[in-house]
Design a protein around this motif. Structure first.
Motif, PDB file in Angstrom:
ATOM      1  N   ILE A   8       2.234  22.095  -8.487  1.00 34.87           N
ATOM      2  CA  ILE A   8       1.474  21.036  -7.804  1.00 34.87           C
ATOM      3  C   ILE A   8       2.047  19.668  -8.156  1.00 34.87           C
ATOM      4  O   ILE A   8       2.231  18.816  -7.282  1.00 34.87           O
ATOM      5  N   GLY A   9       2.340  19.452  -9.433  1.00 32.79           N
ATOM      6  CA  GLY A   9       2.946  18.181  -9.845  1.00 32.79           C
ATOM      7  C   GLY A   9       4.291  17.963  -9.184  1.00 32.79           C
ATOM      8  O   GLY A   9       4.591  16.864  -8.692  1.00 32.79           O
ATOM      9  N   GLY A  10       5.110  18.994  -9.145  1.00 33.63           N
ATOM     10  CA  GLY A  10       6.413  18.892  -8.486  1.00 33.63           C
ATOM     11  C   GLY A  10       6.275  18.590  -7.010  1.00 33.63           C
ATOM     12  O   GLY A  10       7.025  17.782  -6.444  1.00 33.63           O
ATOM     13  N   PHE A  11       5.283  19.220  -6.354  1.00 30.84           N
ATOM     14  CA  PHE A  11       5.036  18.943  -4.941  1.00 30.84           C
ATOM     15  C   PHE A  11       4.672  17.475  -4.730  1.00 30.84           C
ATOM     16  O   PHE A  11       5.155  16.842  -3.785  1.00 30.84           O
ATOM     17  N   LEU A  12       3.826  16.931  -5.598  1.00 31.87           N
ATOM     18  CA  LEU A  12       3.443  15.521  -5.471  1.00 31.87           C
ATOM     19  C   LEU A  12       4.665  14.609  -5.580  1.00 31.87           C
ATOM     20  O   LEU A  12       4.817  13.664  -4.797  1.00 31.87           O
ATOM     21  N   VAL A  13       5.520  14.893  -6.530  1.00 29.46           N
ATOM     22  CA  VAL A  13       6.720  14.063  -6.721  1.00 29.46           C
ATOM     23  C   VAL A  13       7.659  14.194  -5.524  1.00 29.46           C
ATOM     24  O   VAL A  13       8.100  13.181  -4.961  1.00 29.46           O
ATOM     25  N   VAL A  14       7.966  15.412  -5.128  1.00 28.81           N
ATOM     26  CA  VAL A  14       8.908  15.624  -4.021  1.00 28.81           C
ATOM     27  C   VAL A  14       8.366  15.043  -2.719  1.00 28.81           C
ATOM     28  O   VAL A  14       9.089  14.372  -1.974  1.00 28.81           O
ATOM     29  N   VAL A  54       0.840  -1.202   0.000  1.00 30.79           N
ATOM     30  CA  VAL A  54       0.000   0.000   0.000  1.00 30.79           C
ATOM     31  C   VAL A  54       0.874   1.251   0.000  1.00 30.79           C
ATOM     32  O   VAL A  54       0.634   2.190  -0.762  1.00 30.79           O
ATOM     33  N   HIS A  55       1.881   1.258   0.834  1.00 32.62           N
ATOM     34  CA  HIS A  55       2.765   2.420   0.942  1.00 32.62           C
ATOM     35  C   HIS A  55       3.453   2.716  -0.392  1.00 32.62           C
ATOM     36  O   HIS A  55       3.374   3.837  -0.914  1.00 32.62           O
ATOM     37  N   PHE A  56       4.127   1.727  -0.953  1.00 31.88           N
ATOM     38  CA  PHE A  56       4.862   1.951  -2.194  1.00 31.88           C
ATOM     39  C   PHE A  56       3.914   2.149  -3.377  1.00 31.88           C
ATOM     40  O   PHE A  56       4.229   2.906  -4.295  1.00 31.88           O
ATOM     41  N   GLY A  57       2.754   1.503  -3.330  1.00 35.74           N
ATOM     42  CA  GLY A  57       1.750   1.721  -4.374  1.00 35.74           C
ATOM     43  C   GLY A  57       1.254   3.152  -4.372  1.00 35.74           C
ATOM     44  O   GLY A  57       1.138   3.787  -5.424  1.00 35.74           O
ATOM     45  N   GLU A  58       0.968   3.677  -3.173  1.00 39.74           N
ATOM     46  CA  GLU A  58       0.524   5.063  -3.072  1.00 39.74           C
ATOM     47  C   GLU A  58       1.599   6.019  -3.582  1.00 39.74           C
ATOM     48  O   GLU A  58       1.312   6.964  -4.321  1.00 39.74           O
ATOM     49  N   MET A  59       2.836   5.766  -3.200  1.00 36.85           N
ATOM     50  CA  MET A  59       3.922   6.652  -3.631  1.00 36.85           C
ATOM     51  C   MET A  59       4.114   6.577  -5.148  1.00 36.85           C
ATOM     52  O   MET A  59       4.373   7.594  -5.801  1.00 36.85           O
ATOM     53  N   ALA A  60       3.986   5.386  -5.712  1.00 35.90           N
ATOM     54  CA  ALA A  60       4.125   5.232  -7.169  1.00 35.90           C
ATOM     55  C   ALA A  60       3.038   6.016  -7.897  1.00 35.90           C
ATOM     56  O   ALA A  60       3.319   6.701  -8.898  1.00 35.90           O
ATOM     57  N   VAL A  61       1.817   5.945  -7.405  1.00 36.61           N
ATOM     58  CA  VAL A  61       0.713   6.684  -8.032  1.00 36.61           C
ATOM     59  C   VAL A  61       0.939   8.189  -7.902  1.00 36.61           C
ATOM     60  O   VAL A  61       0.722   8.947  -8.855  1.00 36.61           O
ATOM     61  N   ARG A  62       1.400   8.636  -6.733  1.00 38.05           N
ATOM     62  CA  ARG A  62       1.675  10.074  -6.549  1.00 38.05           C
ATOM     63  C   ARG A  62       2.778  10.547  -7.488  1.00 38.05           C
ATOM     64  O   ARG A  62       2.681  11.623  -8.084  1.00 38.05           O
ATOM     65  N   ILE A  63       3.831   9.752  -7.615  1.00 38.22           N
ATOM     66  CA  ILE A  63       4.936  10.126  -8.512  1.00 38.22           C
ATOM     67  C   ILE A  63       4.461  10.138  -9.961  1.00 38.22           C
ATOM     68  O   ILE A  63       4.783  11.062 -10.723  1.00 38.22           O
ATOM     69  N   LEU A  64       3.675   9.149 -10.350  1.00 38.55           N
ATOM     70  CA  LEU A  64       3.158   9.096 -11.721  1.00 38.55           C
ATOM     71  C   LEU A  64       2.255  10.295 -12.006  1.00 38.55           C
ATOM     72  O   LEU A  64       2.417  10.977 -13.030  1.00 38.55           O
ATOM     73  N   ALA A  65       1.322  10.579 -11.102  1.00 34.64           N
ATOM     74  CA  ALA A  65       0.410  11.713 -11.305  1.00 34.64           C
ATOM     75  C   ALA A  65       1.180  13.040 -11.306  1.00 34.64           C
ATOM     76  O   ALA A  65       0.930  13.912 -12.149  1.00 34.64           O
ATOM     77  N   GLY A  66       2.117  13.192 -10.380  1.00 34.38           N
ATOM     78  CA  GLY A  66       2.900  14.421 -10.320  1.00 34.38           C
ATOM     79  C   GLY A  66       3.751  14.627 -11.560  1.00 34.38           C
ATOM     80  O   GLY A  66       3.822  15.736 -12.103  1.00 34.38           O
ATOM     81  N   THR A  67       4.392  13.568 -12.007  1.00 33.23           N
ATOM     82  CA  THR A  67       5.214  13.653 -13.216  1.00 33.23           C
ATOM     83  C   THR A  67       4.350  13.983 -14.427  1.00 33.23           C
ATOM     84  O   THR A  67       4.730  14.812 -15.272  1.00 33.23           O
TER      85      THR A  67
END
Length: 129
Positions: free
Chosen positions: A75-81, A44-57
């Protein structure tokens, strides 16, 4: 091609925000339970982070073609960082934080916030189409 794919991913993220808002309105207790499980397992943790990085990118790449390029890029940069920071911190901190909030947010507040999720999702879609 990358810009078009990015725009579609941003639209998908907007649809997801709208769907989450519907879930929050119809099933607020289950929404809080889901919040409490964020970070609870590596998947769940890594899945959430992967989705956030994908959406942010996707937002960063779609920003130039959007109605508000600077805002979408920030906003996208904030999601990735923020996702990268969460990946560096111990997962148990993320789990404890989400559990803490899931026990403190009133069920009624979840329903009240649902329209905000709809509005943000719709705004995100409108911004890139």
């Amino acid at each position: 091609m990358v810009a078009t794919a990015s725009q579609w991913l941003v639209v998908l993220a907007g649809v997801w925000l709208i769907a989450v808002g519907v879930f929050m309105l119809l099933r607020p207790r289950q929404a809080l339970a889901a919040l409490g499980r964020m970070g609870g397992s590596p998947a769940v943790h890594f899945g959430e982070m992967a989705v956030r990085i994908l959406a942010g990118t996707a937002m960063v790449f779609a920003a130039a073609a959007s109605r508000f390029p600077v805002a979408i890029s920030v906003i996208g940069g904030f999601l990735v960082v923020s996702a990268l920071v969460l990946l560096l911190l111990p997962r148990r901190w993320h789990a404890a934080y989400s559990t803490w909030w899931s026990h403190r947010i009133p069920v009624g507040a979840v329903r009240l916030v649902a329209p905000v999720s709809w509005a943000m999702g719709a705004a995100l879609i409108w911004t890139v189409i």
